[in-house]
Design a protein around this motif. Structure first.
Motif, short mmCIF file in Angstrom:
data_model
loop_
_atom_site.label_atom_id
_atom_site.label_comp_id
_atom_site.label_asym_id
_atom_site.label_seq_id
_atom_site.Cartn_x
_atom_site.Cartn_y
_atom_site.Cartn_z
N GLY B 119 0.83 -1.21 0.00
CA GLY B 119 0.00 0.00 0.00
C GLY B 119 0.86 1.25 0.00
N ILE B 120 1.82 1.26 0.91
CA ILE B 120 2.69 2.43 1.01
C ILE B 120 3.49 2.61 -0.27
CG2 ILE B 120 4.68 3.39 2.24
CD1 ILE B 120 3.59 2.01 4.74
N CYS B 121 3.97 1.45 -0.76
CA CYS B 121 4.79 1.47 -1.97
C CYS B 121 4.03 2.06 -3.14
CB CYS B 121 5.22 0.04 -2.25
SG CYS B 121 5.76 -0.25 -3.91
N ALA B 122 2.75 1.69 -3.27
CA ALA B 122 1.95 2.18 -4.39
C ALA B 122 1.90 3.71 -4.35
CB ALA B 122 0.55 1.59 -4.32
N LEU B 123 1.69 4.23 -3.13
CA LEU B 123 1.63 5.68 -2.98
C LEU B 123 2.94 6.33 -3.40
CD1 LEU B 123 -0.18 6.16 0.45
CD2 LEU B 123 -1.04 6.66 -1.85
N VAL B 124 4.03 5.79 -2.81
CA VAL B 124 5.33 6.41 -3.06
C VAL B 124 5.71 6.27 -4.53
CG1 VAL B 124 7.77 6.43 -2.42
CG2 VAL B 124 6.04 5.93 -0.70
N ALA B 125 5.46 5.08 -5.08
CA ALA B 125 5.82 4.85 -6.49
C ALA B 125 5.07 5.82 -7.39
CB ALA B 125 5.51 3.41 -6.87
N ALA B 126 3.80 6.02 -7.06
CA ALA B 126 3.01 6.94 -7.88
C ALA B 126 3.59 8.35 -7.82
CB ALA B 126 1.56 6.94 -7.41
N SER B 127 3.98 8.78 -6.59
CA SER B 127 4.51 10.14 -6.51
C SER B 127 5.87 10.23 -7.18
CB SER B 127 4.60 10.63 -5.05
OG SER B 127 4.37 9.60 -4.16
N TRP B 128 6.64 9.16 -7.02
CA TRP B 128 7.96 9.16 -7.65
C TRP B 128 7.81 9.27 -9.17
CZ3 TRP B 128 11.24 6.11 -10.77
CH2 TRP B 128 12.60 6.41 -10.64
N ALA B 129 6.87 8.48 -9.68
CA ALA B 129 6.63 8.48 -11.12
C ALA B 129 6.18 9.86 -11.59
CB ALA B 129 5.60 7.42 -11.49
N THR B 130 5.40 10.53 -10.74
CA THR B 130 4.93 11.86 -11.12
C THR B 130 6.09 12.86 -11.14
OG1 THR B 130 3.08 11.25 -9.73
CG2 THR B 130 2.99 13.43 -10.75
N VAL B 131 6.92 12.77 -10.08
CA VAL B 131 8.03 13.70 -9.98
C VAL B 131 8.95 13.55 -11.19
CG1 VAL B 131 10.11 14.32 -8.68
CG2 VAL B 131 7.97 13.83 -7.47
N PHE B 132 9.31 12.32 -11.50
CA PHE B 132 10.23 12.11 -12.61
C PHE B 132 9.48 11.95 -13.93
CE2 PHE B 132 12.54 11.05 -8.83
CZ PHE B 132 13.76 11.68 -9.03
N ALA B 133 8.20 12.23 -13.84
CA ALA B 133 7.30 12.29 -14.99
C ALA B 133 7.45 11.15 -15.99
CB ALA B 133 7.47 13.62 -15.70
N ASP B 134 6.85 11.33 -17.11
CA ASP B 134 6.82 10.47 -18.29
C ASP B 134 7.30 9.02 -18.12
OD1 ASP B 134 9.45 11.09 -18.02
OD2 ASP B 134 9.59 12.31 -19.81
N VAL B 135 6.88 8.36 -17.03
CA VAL B 135 7.08 6.93 -16.96
C VAL B 135 5.83 6.30 -17.56
CG1 VAL B 135 7.37 4.96 -15.45
CG2 VAL B 135 8.47 7.11 -14.89
N ASN B 136 6.04 5.33 -18.42
CA ASN B 136 4.87 4.75 -19.07
C ASN B 136 4.17 3.72 -18.21
OD1 ASN B 136 5.55 6.20 -21.40
ND2 ASN B 136 7.06 4.61 -21.91
N LEU B 137 2.87 3.69 -18.31
CA LEU B 137 2.11 2.61 -17.70
C LEU B 137 2.20 1.42 -18.64
CD1 LEU B 137 -1.03 4.49 -16.39
CD2 LEU B 137 0.82 3.43 -15.05
N PRO B 138 1.87 0.21 -18.15
CA PRO B 138 1.86 -0.92 -19.08
C PRO B 138 0.96 -0.58 -20.26
CG PRO B 138 1.57 -1.69 -16.84
CD PRO B 138 1.54 -0.19 -16.79
N PRO B 139 1.37 -0.99 -21.46
CA PRO B 139 0.69 -0.56 -22.67
C PRO B 139 -0.78 -0.98 -22.74
CG PRO B 139 2.37 -2.21 -23.15
CD PRO B 139 2.56 -1.81 -21.74
N ASN B 140 -1.14 -2.08 -22.16
CA ASN B 140 -2.55 -2.46 -22.24
C ASN B 140 -2.99 -3.22 -21.01
OD1 ASN B 140 -1.78 -5.25 -22.56
ND2 ASN B 140 -1.13 -4.63 -24.63
N LEU B 141 -4.27 -3.53 -20.94
CA LEU B 141 -4.83 -4.17 -19.77
C LEU B 141 -4.23 -5.55 -19.54
CD1 LEU B 141 -6.80 -2.71 -18.04
CD2 LEU B 141 -8.62 -4.21 -18.89
N LEU B 142 -4.04 -6.27 -20.63
CA LEU B 142 -3.49 -7.61 -20.52
C LEU B 142 -2.11 -7.57 -19.88
CD1 LEU B 142 -3.77 -10.63 -21.12
CD2 LEU B 142 -2.60 -10.20 -23.30
N ALA B 143 -1.28 -6.64 -20.37
CA ALA B 143 0.06 -6.51 -19.81
C ALA B 143 -0.02 -6.15 -18.33
CB ALA B 143 0.85 -5.47 -20.57
N SER B 144 -0.97 -5.25 -17.97
CA SER B 144 -1.12 -4.88 -16.56
C SER B 144 -1.46 -6.09 -15.72
CB SER B 144 -2.23 -3.84 -16.37
OG SER B 144 -2.05 -2.79 -17.25
N GLY B 145 -2.42 -6.89 -16.21
CA GLY B 145 -2.84 -8.08 -15.47
C GLY B 145 -1.68 -9.05 -15.31
#
Ligand SMILES: Nc1ncnc2c1ncn2[C@@H]1O[C@H](COP(=O)(O)OP(=O)(O)OP(=O)(O)O)[C@@H](O)[C@H]1O
Ligand SMILES: [Mg+2]
Lengths: 344, 266
Positions: B119-145
């Protein structure tokens, strides 16, 4: 079937031999010498269901080692044991459910968890049904006063509180067999007596079998009908407490205080062979005799007729003293019927 | 045989206990951020000279680092040393008094902590990704799953490894030494420091036969869809096999160690 049955139970530990100092350590690093230490040496013990047995002996006698084997956390070097039908170390998890264990030196509570949470976790671990859990919690609260500290984590409570909590934790699942290794170590008198009451209650009301080690002889007097004394890994006495006191507490001492100095005490007791006198000061002296040889009345009346006695009292040796003498090897116990052997 | 409820309770309790160690989490998070930020700048310096390295662009590398961060934050130092400390301080013999399977019990506790860490990691990772911007999410739902499955397996593999490392402490009293060696080996062979594709061939071949790739490299590759479809499933299968192998190895080593303990008296 007996609750506990051991047959020539042995435990030998391997202890590292190391010469002192850095040199010794370096030598040990390369040579690794060990010596065998026999902690338990041929113990035959049979304990029936519902008994309460005190297991005593000097430091290093092998008490804890025996208890560890009986509770399945040590494997015997040789010999057999069967506890409530199971071989403890071979059937560890099943055995764990039928015993409750308290090691006075160690806690089984979760260090960081409020005591109350430790209990509710144990409830799930031992699969204790709700009604039994509730009933036991209420009863233990009453007997041990757990509510005083049950919202504190185990690392923040005092030794006496911890011991009470540990006892409750070990008995929450109503085990038919309870091992208590020095459950009163380091506790004050009030807590000790509370714990004794509790253990007695468990033994008498629940019919749990109790095996208890202690260095506090009051514990034995209070809780246990049977006494097993062990020294250097061997059983040197197995019987009732009374029998041992009968056998050894035959010496009585009468202390007298008199109004005027007595000219010759030895004269007074001269016709009482085996009786010895000891002048404490001018106005007081004491007389030692064997209570199987003379009655206290005999001695007292003899003295009262020859001296102006203001006051007198009688002393009997305490079990402490007796057991201490046993440990020191000053008293030798015959295997069979110790009391008979001494009297004749 | 033994009901699952007791292990579930252990898990809940450990979630609860780990929440009371806020400071611990704080330190762990800081350490995680420092580690990843250091890597970030090292790679940034490397990419200043080029646009691509072993088929990975700077964008790819940033995404890769995000996954490194996530896998590092799940199942941290805290859980790891919890097992070795138990072995060292002798409370193992107290554990033997309870009707619990040691491995399952430690597993439940570790997972409990990891859920909170997650839980904590998700929060921090999200903020880290925002700070260093332009990190891509997995390209599609299947890849995310597939990534989430792979991430879960990554935690299980990591548990298998730290459990074995914890048991090593039966034979040495150096908790930190073992943990440190374990971390160094894991970081190298999992691809946390350098993506495995950048290794020389012989080294890459070795890592392909070790469990560590399942901790960072496989989930990261799935996240970035460098492994997809059958390839992704195949690699998830490899992770799964490692989970089983490590679990069985842990069981065997435990059985052997506990025999030593109960014979020599810990
Ligand atoms: N793990 C071990 N390794 C080596 N020797 C041991 C080990 N455990 C106990 N011993 C030795 O075995 C002997 C018996 O120890 P034990 O703990 O059973 O004594 P005890 O009767 O419980 O004594 P105390 O009254 O001091 O608690 C001691 O000499 C001790 O040094
Ligand atoms: Mg002891």
């Amino acid at each position: 079937m007996s609750m506990i049955e051991t047959f020539s139970l042995n435990k030998t530990f391997r202890q590292a031999i190391k010469d002192p100092g850095l040199k010794g350590s370096i030598k040990h690093f390369f040579t690794q010498q060990y010596r065998d230490k026999t902690a338990v040496n041929g113990i035959d013990l049979k304990i029936e269901e519902g008994e309460s047995v005190a297991y005593v002996g000097p430091n290093g006698a092998g008490k804890s080692t025996t208890i560890k084997m009986l509770s399945g956390i040590l494997v015997p070097t040789s010999g057999t044991l069967r506890v409530n039908g199971l071989v403890p170390h071979e059937d560890r998890i099943r055995h764990a459910k039928q015993i409750g264990v308290v090691f006075g030196q160690r806690t089984q509570l979760w260090w960081d968890l409020p005591v109350r949470e430790s209990f509710s976790l144990l409830k799930d671990i031992y699969e204790i049904p709700d009604p039994l859990y509730k009933k036991n919690m209420d009863r233990f609260n009453d007997l041990l006063g757990l509510h005083e500290f049950s919202d504190l984590p185990a690392r923040k409570i005092s030794l006496g509180q911890r011991m009470r909590a540990d006892l409750a934790a070990a008995l929450l699942h109503n085990p038919p067999l309870v091992f208590l290794d020095e459950p009163t170590i380091g506790l004050d008198i009030a807590v000790k007596s509370r714990i004794r009451e509790f253990v007695k209650n468990i033994n008498q009301k629940e019919g749990s079998t109790i095996l208890l080690t202690t260095h506090d002889l009051e514990d034995i007097k209070d809780i246990c009908r049977r006494l097993v004394i062990i020294d250097k890994g061997r059983i040197i006495y197995d019987g009732t407490l009374e029998k041992i006191t009968d056998a050894f507490a035959q010496e009585r001492t009468l202390h007298f205080q008199v109004r005027e100095p007595v000219s010759s005490i030895s004269g007074i007791i001269a016709n009482l062979p085996g009786v010895t006198a000891d002048q404490v000061n001018e106005l007081s002296f004491s007389v030692k005799f064997n209570r199987f040889q003379y009655s206290a009345g005999e001695i007292a009346s003899k003295i009262i007729t020859s001296a102006d006695v203001i006051d007198f009292r009688i002393d009997e040796p305490s079990i402490d003293q007796i057991i201490r003498k046993l440990y020191n090897g000053e008293l030798i116990l015959q295997e069979e019927q110790p009391s008979e052997a001494i009297r004749s | 045989m033994t009901s699952a409820k007791k292990y579930f309770s252990l898990m809940k309790t450990s979630m609860q206990a780990s929440l009371s160690y806020r400071f611990n989490f704080f330190i762990n998070t800081i350490a995680g951020i420092v580690f990843i930020t250091a890597l970030f700048y090292i790679w940034k310096a490397i990419y200043a000279q080029r646009t691509e390295l072993g088929g990975m662009s700077w964008e790819d590398m940033k995404t890769y680092l995000l996954v490194v961060f996530i896998t590092n934050m799940l199942l941290t130092w805290y859980s790891e040393t919890a097992i070795s400390r138990r072995v060292i301080d002798g409370s193992v013999s107290m554990d033997l008094l309870k009707p619990l399977d040691f491995q399952k019990a430690r597993f439940s506790e570790t997972i409990g902590t990891s859920i909170i860490e997650g839980g904590i990691c998700a929060l921090v990772a999200a903020s880290w990704a925002t700070v260093f911007a332009d990190v891509n999410l997995p390209p599609n739902l299947l890849a995310s799953g597939l990534f989430l499955v792979s991430l879960a397996l990554s935690v299980l593999i990591k548990f298998g490894i730290i459990y074995l490392a914890g048991l090593v402490c039966f034979y040495t009293s150096s908790v930190l030494g073992v943990a440190w060696a374990r971390a160094a080996i894991t970081n190298l062979f999992s691809g946390a420091l350098v993506p495995l594709t950048l290794f020389p061939d012989w080294l890459e071949t070795i890592t392909r036969w070790l469990p560590f790739q399942g901790i960072v490299f496989i989930p990261a590759s799935i996240y970035m869809e460098r492994m997809s479809g059958l390839d992704a499933l195949w690699n998830i299968g490899i992770q799964f096999i490692w989970v089983i192998v490590l679990w069985l190895a842990g069981k065997a080593v435990w059985r052997w160690s506990v025999r030593q303990v109960t014979i020599h008296g810990g």
